[in-house]
Every structure is written in structure tokens, then in C-alpha cells.
Motif scaffolding. Structure first.
Motif, PDB file in Angstrom:
ATOM      1  N   TYR A  43     -64.753  21.187  51.643  1.00 53.32           N
ATOM      2  CA  TYR A  43     -64.356  22.418  50.956  1.00 53.32           C
ATOM      3  C   TYR A  43     -65.200  23.593  51.452  1.00 53.32           C
ATOM      4  N   GLY A  44     -64.528  24.638  51.879  1.00 48.44           N
ATOM      5  CA  GLY A  44     -65.195  25.783  52.504  1.00 48.44           C
ATOM      6  C   GLY A  44     -65.187  25.673  54.017  1.00 48.44           C
ATOM      7  N   GLY A  45     -64.627  24.579  54.537  1.00 49.88           N
ATOM      8  CA  GLY A  45     -64.650  24.333  55.984  1.00 49.88           C
ATOM      9  C   GLY A  45     -63.824  25.340  56.777  1.00 49.88           C
ATOM     10  N   SER A  46     -62.699  25.769  56.248  1.00 50.45           N
ATOM     11  CA  SER A  46     -61.859  26.733  56.990  1.00 50.45           C
ATOM     12  C   SER A  46     -62.645  28.011  57.238  1.00 50.45           C
ATOM     13  N   HIS A  47     -63.379  28.434  56.232  1.00 51.36           N
ATOM     14  CA  HIS A  47     -64.149  29.670  56.331  1.00 51.36           C
ATOM     15  C   HIS A  47     -65.338  29.489  57.271  1.00 51.36           C
ATOM     16  N   LEU A  48     -65.969  28.308  57.230  1.00 52.20           N
ATOM     17  CA  LEU A  48     -67.095  28.053  58.135  1.00 52.20           C
ATOM     18  C   LEU A  48     -66.609  28.004  59.594  1.00 52.20           C
ATOM     19  N   VAL A  49     -65.431  27.426  59.809  1.00 53.49           N
ATOM     20  CA  VAL A  49     -64.856  27.437  61.161  1.00 53.49           C
ATOM     21  C   VAL A  49     -64.655  28.871  61.626  1.00 53.49           C
ATOM     22  N   GLU A  50     -64.128  29.698  60.732  1.00 53.58           N
ATOM     23  CA  GLU A  50     -63.905  31.113  61.108  1.00 53.58           C
ATOM     24  C   GLU A  50     -65.213  31.740  61.596  1.00 53.58           C
ATOM     25  N   HIS A  51     -66.309  31.452  60.888  1.00 53.45           N
ATOM     26  CA  HIS A  51     -67.606  32.003  61.300  1.00 53.45           C
ATOM     27  C   HIS A  51     -67.990  31.523  62.703  1.00 53.45           C
ATOM     28  N   ILE A  52     -67.815  30.208  62.933  1.00 55.04           N
ATOM     29  CA  ILE A  52     -68.267  29.640  64.211  1.00 55.04           C
ATOM     30  C   ILE A  52     -67.427  30.184  65.376  1.00 55.04           C
ATOM     31  N   LEU A  53     -66.202  30.592  65.065  1.00 59.73           N
ATOM     32  CA  LEU A  53     -65.329  31.082  66.137  1.00 59.73           C
ATOM     33  C   LEU A  53     -65.672  32.506  66.595  1.00 59.73           C
ATOM     34  N   PHE A  54     -66.770  33.047  66.055  1.00 61.23           N
ATOM     35  CA  PHE A  54     -67.302  34.288  66.612  1.00 61.23           C
ATOM     36  C   PHE A  54     -68.522  33.991  67.497  1.00 61.23           C
ATOM     37  N   LEU A 110     -66.948  26.320  71.411  1.00 59.99           N
ATOM     38  CA  LEU A 110     -67.864  25.248  71.820  1.00 59.99           C
ATOM     39  C   LEU A 110     -68.565  24.550  70.651  1.00 59.99           C
ATOM     40  N   PHE A 111     -68.710  25.197  69.545  1.00 62.37           N
ATOM     41  CA  PHE A 111     -69.404  24.606  68.387  1.00 62.37           C
ATOM     42  C   PHE A 111     -70.771  24.054  68.791  1.00 62.37           C
ATOM     43  N   VAL A 166     -71.458  19.065  55.516  1.00 67.24           N
ATOM     44  CA  VAL A 166     -70.445  18.865  56.558  1.00 67.24           C
ATOM     45  C   VAL A 166     -71.110  18.868  57.946  1.00 67.24           C
ATOM     46  N   THR A 167     -70.619  17.986  58.820  1.00 69.24           N
ATOM     47  CA  THR A 167     -71.255  17.907  60.147  1.00 69.24           C
ATOM     48  C   THR A 167     -70.495  18.750  61.169  1.00 69.24           C
ATOM     49  N   ARG A 168     -71.182  18.998  62.246  1.00 70.91           N
ATOM     50  CA  ARG A 168     -70.585  19.768  63.353  1.00 70.91           C
ATOM     51  C   ARG A 168     -69.321  19.065  63.843  1.00 70.91           C
ATOM     52  N   ASP A 169     -69.378  17.732  64.000  1.00 79.26           N
ATOM     53  CA  ASP A 169     -68.240  16.994  64.559  1.00 79.26           C
ATOM     54  C   ASP A 169     -67.037  17.006  63.618  1.00 79.26           C
ATOM     55  N   GLU A 170     -67.311  16.894  62.311  1.00 81.71           N
ATOM     56  CA  GLU A 170     -66.194  16.962  61.348  1.00 81.71           C
ATOM     57  C   GLU A 170     -65.459  18.300  61.462  1.00 81.71           C
ATOM     58  N   LEU A 171     -66.247  19.358  61.544  1.00 81.69           N
ATOM     59  CA  LEU A 171     -65.615  20.677  61.597  1.00 81.69           C
ATOM     60  C   LEU A 171     -64.929  20.912  62.936  1.00 81.69           C
ATOM     61  N   TYR A 172     -65.490  20.377  63.994  1.00 82.30           N
ATOM     62  CA  TYR A 172     -64.857  20.536  65.304  1.00 82.30           C
ATOM     63  C   TYR A 172     -63.493  19.847  65.307  1.00 82.30           C
TER      64      TYR A 172
END
Lengths: 415, 365
Positions: A43-54, A110-111, A166-172
């Protein structure tokens, strides 16, 4: 405004408008993924992905910030209950940069471990910032009572425990599942012609392969009825009462239109999109229905609003300067239920017509409208048509809608 | 010098930006403009305009009060009644207006961001109206505003400037010439403010800078690199991007008639407050070193931003309204573009030495 649409072979939908006198192009990439697609642990992963994509993206020689800010552009990312969107507003002669950025962002992020951990800290700081805001905290508490298992219950920011764990790999994996052409809509509005948009879209996105999941889900909701009351103790000079109802989302066309009329009756406005590069004059007319509560002394100020959602979503009325929360809530319900006079409906119609004009007078606002409509209702002009239809509704439609709306409410008092 | 500026835009909207002589620096009764804003919203005249489809927002500032109106272009005739709507208010609504305005002010005082900025400005310019903040109005009790105070303010109501974008609007009323008092004292120091129910602190550091009539282009370029250029500005890079210590970290340069100031802000947890404060200060000090590539970024950013801000009629109005307001030359932004073309690293670097005074405020739990 003439809207053009095309679909590339890999499934990417492209939507846009050419605006003759505009020296700007707004380029959006909407993905059909948001809080609605999340699950326990993420939960909150979509938003965290958005952050990493910058952060670091293969194929971009410089950071996205540097590319866009270096030419004076505006850029941002927005995660919602149902969608995630990225935007660049650029001088039209630099518009190609937006296509290049979005094509690389879709497949090449690249995460990196260190960047993932930094962004996790930053999102947790954003979580703190929300908790600093009493009304945001009240919303979060109300939503978690309103729904038991529905994904809207955690709001978009998510759950602190999940963000920490949440781990880097899960979010990737999550990114790779949902970021691909057929789960996205590219929107380009401004000075570029249809031909130029098509050429740039094919050039940057045509070669991308399409593998992954669709973020589309079947709309659903949990049944609920009655009034749930809660209280938070706090030391404030402005005691507040937040009442959360469930407002129909875009998947319920008739209900959504009735909600629009309700917005204009109750609070006098409902922006369809927000100006990204300048604040727009926004009125909250004191003739709007909810200001009766201020006139009668139940509160000293009031606001109401809801996000655009696919499914039934949170609709919040906030009363500030409340002395007696029970009396204020009871009066709120009475005020909402009153059948509108012809004069009230006419005022609401006039303001809806004006709203259509003021929400479509810049590329960045039009782009939001087209993107949300395309992803959530398969029609770029859905929101415009919905307002046009809502103008035709009458007092009976309002009453039927409000009777349904007030069946279930969560009330949070802070004071 | 009061002036009127009319500009075009491709859209079907008309935006009117009116700057009134009701800023913090020229209020006879402190807080009167804040109360008037609420009173106007409750007045029949403004509601009639809104009923016709106009969107009207009001905001008070240090030098002026802005009335910003948007209407469909075919309805600009409704704005003929705007001045009447502003000058004829129903004083029986005064109590309600005071309550509403007090609620907003109290909310701002309980917000770490606006509170910390207000405290930093108060510390920096303690004896000046520029040392207050239009939202938080520290030390002001609005319940003391009387009907005669409102009458007097309305009798003296005049405009400094009118900016119209995308239409032709005539506004009645009298023009006024602004008088901007320079702050007599600039202080350095630090203050900490405790607010109930918070989990995060905001650190605000205020520095004195030139007024709109000083080296404003130099300061605009300086602030762009320091903390005004989004994610690539130095504050953002040092506090957020490299270390992940805060969600927000930025600076703003606010040039006004009698003075100007730069405020640097960041929000963080208690355990990082001192670290963030030190990074913010060292980042300001780092502005003594500016490279040619920094200058290229600033140049590209500021020239492009002029185009992008003009995407909407309200963007054009906000950008250009300072020209008639402060009597600036009509080619103000062309001159800025020329300045940017000639910009050298040492122009920015030498401003760092002018930021000798600073006042820090930390607001949080």
C-alpha cells in the motif's frame, strides 16, 4: 477544441488537441495504475514508484529535472486512487523532450538501491507532512472506517508499515507489470499539430514492446449504512468536523453527473482540472448551500470536495470552528436534504457553464481532462460531456442523489 | 504611478487582476484587509458576479491586496459592477466576516510552514509591516475591527494597477500611488515555536534582499539556482535528492516596493532539524561558487519559464501585473532576457556576501 486520437500497434493510445495560438505543449503520460491496484504489503507502492521514476533512467543523458528545468519547463507526477500521471509543460519548440522522457520512463527506470532508499525516506517525510495536517489525518481515519478491504481505504499515500517494508525488487516488479504501452495513454495538447504529435509518438513509442498487466479492474464497493462517529483529542483553536460520504465515481455515469450538480449546489464549484503553472481564480460563493451552516452559527467556515475516482470515492465536507459537533452534523444533513429551488439550480447551471470554459483555457488543464477521461471512461471528453449533461438535471435528481449519499457517513471530530 | 495594462490570450477566458491599496504596509488598522476579504465574499455585489459565472479570488499581501477575476470572454460586461461590489458592503455581516477571517488566520498560525515563515520574517524585520505575514498576522486580533474601520478603508479604497488579459474591461474607481516604507531594522537570530499535534518541523531561514527597484534580476537568477528551480536547485539537491532528509526544500525571492527577502524552507523530522539547518546555511554559502554550466541552466530555465507561465490567461496576468503595479518598463521581461544573456557567474556569486543577516525559525512539535 477538436480532439484527435490514434492507437499505435503496441496498444499505446495517443490523444491530443492542437491550439493555434499556444506557445506551449503539455505532454502527459497516464497509466492505469494507482491505489486501486495495490495489495497488502505494497500500500502506497504506486506513489513510491512515481517518486523513483524521477531518478536514474537508462537512455537519458541527464536527470529529468535537469532536462525540463533547463528549458524552463514544468514537470510533475501525480498518483491517484486509480491512475498515475506524469507531465511536462514545455515551450512548444522543446516539446520533443517530453516524448523522449516519457518513452524512456515507461521502460528504462533503473531502481538503483541507493536511490530507492532515498525516495523511501522522502515519501515517509511526505507521510509526516500529511500527518502534520489535521484535516489530512482526519480523512485518513475516516476512510479506514468507511471501507474494510476496499483499496481506497488507505488513501493514496498508503500505509507507513508497507512503505518501510516494501523491497526494491517488489516495487520493480510492480513497475514492470503496469508500465507498458497498452496500459497507458499519451496526451499532447498545445501548439503541436496532430501530424507532429503522431510523428513524435511513433518515433519514440512505436518501437516499444507491450508486455504486462492491465490495470483496469471491475468497479466494486462494500455495502455500508448508518453513521459512524469518531473523535480525536487535540489542542487547537479551530475545532473541526469532517464528514465523509461515498460519492459516485466515473464508472457510474448517472451518479457522477448527479454528484456534479450536487457539488455546484452545495459549494458552488467543482474544478475539473488544476492549472499547473499558475493559480486560477476560484470562487466559493457564499450563496452555496453549505454556507447556511455558517450563517446559522454552526461553523465559521466550510469546504467540500472529492477527487475524480473510478469507483465510489470519498466525498468530504469539513466544518471549521465547530462548537457542537452533534448539532452541526444533524444540521448538515438537513441542509443537504432540502430540495433546491429553481433559483439555486439556475445559479448552479450558470456556474457549471463558466466552469467548462475556465477548465479548458490552458494546455495543462485540457491535458488532465483528456487523460482522466481516456483512462477511466474511455472517452477523452468524458468530463466535458458529464458537465454538459449535469446542466440538464433538475431538483428531483439532486434530492434522489443526496438521499443515497447520506445513507452512509463517517464523522470525525477534532478538537 | 497607477497604470492599466491589457494583454491578449488565445483562450475564451478573460482574467482581470486588480491590485488595491490594502497591503500590510498601508493598512490603518492591522488585519483590516483580511476582514474585508471575508466581508466582500459575503456581499451581495460579489455574489451577483459569481451568480453570473465569474470566479473571484482575493489575497492580501505585504504591498497590496489582489482581486483576481475570471469570466467567459462573452460575459466581460458583468465586470462593470465590480467596483460597486467592492465599495458597497453589508456591515451587518461584519461579525461573520471576522469569525471567518479569524478561523483562517488561526489555521495558518497552527501550520508549521506558514508559521515558521512568519516567525522568520518577524525576527528579521521586527519593526516593519514587512516583518509580518499576510496569512498568519502574528500579534493581530481581528475581533477589534470596527464598522468605522471598514468604512474608512472603503472610503480610501483605490487601485494601484489593473491588468486585463484576453478581453477589454473597464473598472471604475480611483488610482493611487504606492508608498513603500523601508524597514528600519534588520536583525539576525533564531526562534523555535512549539505547535500541538505535529510530527514534522519546518525550518525557515529569512534573508534581506533588494526591493523591486534594486538588483531584482540578479536576485531572481540567484534564487533560481539556490532553491527556485525545482529539483535541480541547490537546496533541493542537497537536502532532498542527495540525503532524503525532507519532502520539500526550496527558496523563494519576494521583491516588494520597500524591501525584498529570500526565504529558504524545508520540512523534516526532529532528529534531522539541526542537520537540515546546517545544510541549508552551507548551501547558501556555497553560492559563492558558481560555474558557467550553472549559468547555462539558470538562463535556459528562466527564458523558457516566461513562455510556459503564459500558457493560461491567469499565468499571463500574474506575470505581467507587476509592471503597472510598480511602474516598471513595459519591456521588463525583454530586459530580463537580455540580462540573462549577459549573465556571468560572478554576478550571482557576489550576492552571497550581501546575505549577511539571517533569521531562522523552527516550527514543530
Amino acid at each position: 477544441m477538436v480532439v484527435f486520437e490514434l492507437r499505435l500497434n503496441n496498444g499505446l493510445r495517443v490523444v491530443g488537441s492542437h491550439i493555434g495560438g499556444s506557445g506551449v505543449e503539455a505532454i502527459y503520460m497516464f497509466y492505469n495504475v494507482g491505489a486501486k491496484n495495490e495489495r497488502d504489503g505494497i500500500y502506497g507502492g504506486s506513489h513510491l514508484v512515481e517518486h523513483i521514476l524521477f531518478r536514474s533512467i537508462k537512455g537519458l543523458e541527464r536527470s529529468i529535472d535537469e532536462i525540463v528545468e533547463g528549458v524552463g519547463g514544468y514537470f510533475n507526477g501525480f498518483t491517484g486512487f486509480d491512475t498515475t500521471a506524469y507531465v511536462e509543460v514545455l515551450p512548444v519548440d522543446k516539446a520533443e523532450l517530453g516524448f523522449m522522457i516519457e518513452a524512456n520512463r515507461m521502460v528504462n527506470a533503473l531502481f538503483l538501491d541507493n536511490e530507492f532508499n532515498l525516495e523511501r525516506s522522502i515519501v515517509l517525510s511526505e507521510f509526516d507532512m500529511n500527518e502534520n495536517d489535521e484535516e489530512a489525518r482526519m480523512s485518513l481515519i475516516a476512510a479506514r472506517k468507511m471501507w474494510d478491504t476496499h483499496p481506497y481505504r488507505h488513501m493514496v499515500i498508503g500505509v507507513r508499515r508497507d512503505l518501510e517494508g516494501v523491497t526494491r525488487d517488489e516495487l520493480y516488479r510492480y513497475y514492470r507489470q503496469y508500465y507498458h504501452p497498452s496500459n497507458a495513454v499519451l496526451v499532447a495538447v498545445g501548439g503541436l499539430s496532430e501530424h507532429e504529435v503522431e510523428k513524435l509518438a511513433k518515433s519514440y513509442f512505436g518501437g516499444l514492446s507491450d508486455e504486462g498487466l492491465s490495470g483496469a479492474i471491475e468497479p466494486w464497493d462494500e455495502e455500508g449504512a448508518g453513521v459512524i462517529r469518531m473523535s480525536i483529542k487535540g489542542s487547537t483553536s479551530v475545532p473541526r468536523l469532517l464528514t465523509m460520504f461515498k460519492a459516485p465515481g466515473l464508472s457510474n455515469g448517472q451518479g457522477f453527473r448527479a454528484q456534479l450538480l450536487t457539488d455546484f449546489i452545495l459549494i458552488g464549484d467543482r474544478p475539473l482540472a488544476y492549472g499547473l503553472t499558475a493559480a486560477e481564480p476560484i470562487s466559493v460563493p457564499r450563496f452555496a448551500r453549505l454556507y447556511r451552516l455558517v450563517e446559522e452559527g454552526y461553523a465559521t467556515s466550510v469546504s467540500a470536495g472529492h477527487d475524480l475516482t473510478l469507483m465510489n470515492g470519498p466525498y468530504e465536507v469539513v466544518l471549521r470552528g465547530v462548537k457542537d459537533p452533534d448539532k452541526a452534523f444533524n444540521r448538515l444533513i438537513e441542509v443537504m436534504l432540502d430540495k433546491p429551488t429553481d433559483d439555486e439550480v439556475e445559479k448552479a447551471r450558470l456556474r457549471m457553464r463558466a466552469r467548462l470554459g475556465s477548465s479548458t483555457d490552458s494546455p495543462s488543464k485540457l491535458g488532465q481532462i483528456y487523460g482522466m477521461g481516456s483512462v477511466l471512461a474511455n472517452d477523452p471528453e468524458y468530463l466535458i460531456h458529464a458537465v454538459e449533461d449535469a446542466i440538464k438535471l433538475g431538483p428531483g435528481d439532486y434530492v434522489r442523489h443526496v438521499e443515497e449519499l447520506i445513507r452512509y457517513a463517517v464523522v470525525v471530530y477534532y478538537g | 504611478m497607477a497604470r492599466v495594462l491589457k494583454l491578449t490570450h488565445w483562450s475564451g477566458s478573460t482574467v482581470l487582476d486588480l491590485k488595491l491599496n490594502l497591503g500590510l504596509v498601508n493598512e490603518d488598522v492591522p488585519g483590516i484587509s483580511r476582514v474585508l476579504i471575508s466581508l466582500w465574499k459575503w456581499s451581495r455585489g460579489v455574489m451577483e458576479l459569481e451568480r453570473s459565472g465569474a470566479s473571484i479570488s482575493f489575497s492580501n499581501s505585504w504591498d497590496y491586496l489582489t482581486v483576481s477575476v475570471k469570466v467567459p470572454r462573452e460575459s466581460t460586461n458583468v465586470l462593470r459592477s465590480l467596483w460597486d461590489a467592492l465599495t458597497k458592503v453589508d456591515l451587518s455581516m461584519l461579525g461573520r466576516a471576522i469569525n471567518e477571517a479569524s478561523t483562517q488566520v488561526n489555521l495558518a498560525r497552527e501550520d508549521t510552514r506558514s508559521r515558521s515563515m512568519a516567525e522568520a520574517l518577524r525576527g528579521l524585520m521586527p519593526n516593519s509591516p514587512y516583518g509580518n505575514h499576510p496569512e498568519t498576522l502574528l500579534g493581530v486580533d481581528l475581533s477589534g475591527v470596527k464598522p468605522e474601520d471598514v468604512r474608512k478603508a472603503l472610503d480610501n479604497l483605490a487601485y494601484y494597477s489593473i491588468t486585463v488579459v484576453g478581453g477589454d474591461v473597464e473598472v471604475n474607481g480611483s488610482p493611487a500611488t504606492g508608498k513603500w516604507p523601508r524597514p528600519s531594522t534588520i536583525n539576525s537570530g533564531e526562534v523555535k515555536v512549539s505547535l500541538s499535534g505535529k510530527v514534522q518541523y519546518t525550518v525557515a531561514i529569512a534573508y534581506p534582499a533588494d526591493s523591486i527597484y534594486g538588483k531584482v534580476y540578479d536576485y531572481m537568477a540567484f534564487n533560481t539556482l539556490l532553491g527556485g528551480m525545482g529539483l535541480i536547485s541547490r537546496l533541493y539537491t542537497e537536502v532532498r535528492v542527495k540525503r532524503g532528509l525532507a519532502y520539500y526544500a526550496y527558496s523563494a525571492y519576494i521583491p516588494l516596493g520597500g524591501t525584498g527577502f529570500i526565504v529558504a524552507m524545508a520540512g523534516t523530522r526532529e532528529k534531522y532539524v539541526n542537520q537540515v539547518k546546517e545544510i541549508m546555511m552551507s548551501t547558501v554559502a556555497s553560492m559563492r561558487e558558481v560555474s558557467k554550466s550553472d549559468i547555462e541552466l539558470v538562463r535556459g530555465n528562466q527564458i523558457g519559464r516566461l513562455v510556459v507561465r503564459a500558457e493560461s490567461p491567469e499565468g499571463v496576468a500574474q506575470m505581467y501585473s507587476i509592471i503597472p503595479l510598480y511602474g516598471l518598463p513595459n519591456d521588463y521581461y525583454d530586459r530580463y532576457v537580455k540580462f540573462l544573456g549577459d549573465l556571468r557567474p560572478e554576478t550571482i556569486a557576489r550576492l552571497t556576501d550581501e546575505l549577511r543577516s539571517s533569521f531562522t525559525a523552527v516550527a514543530g512539535p
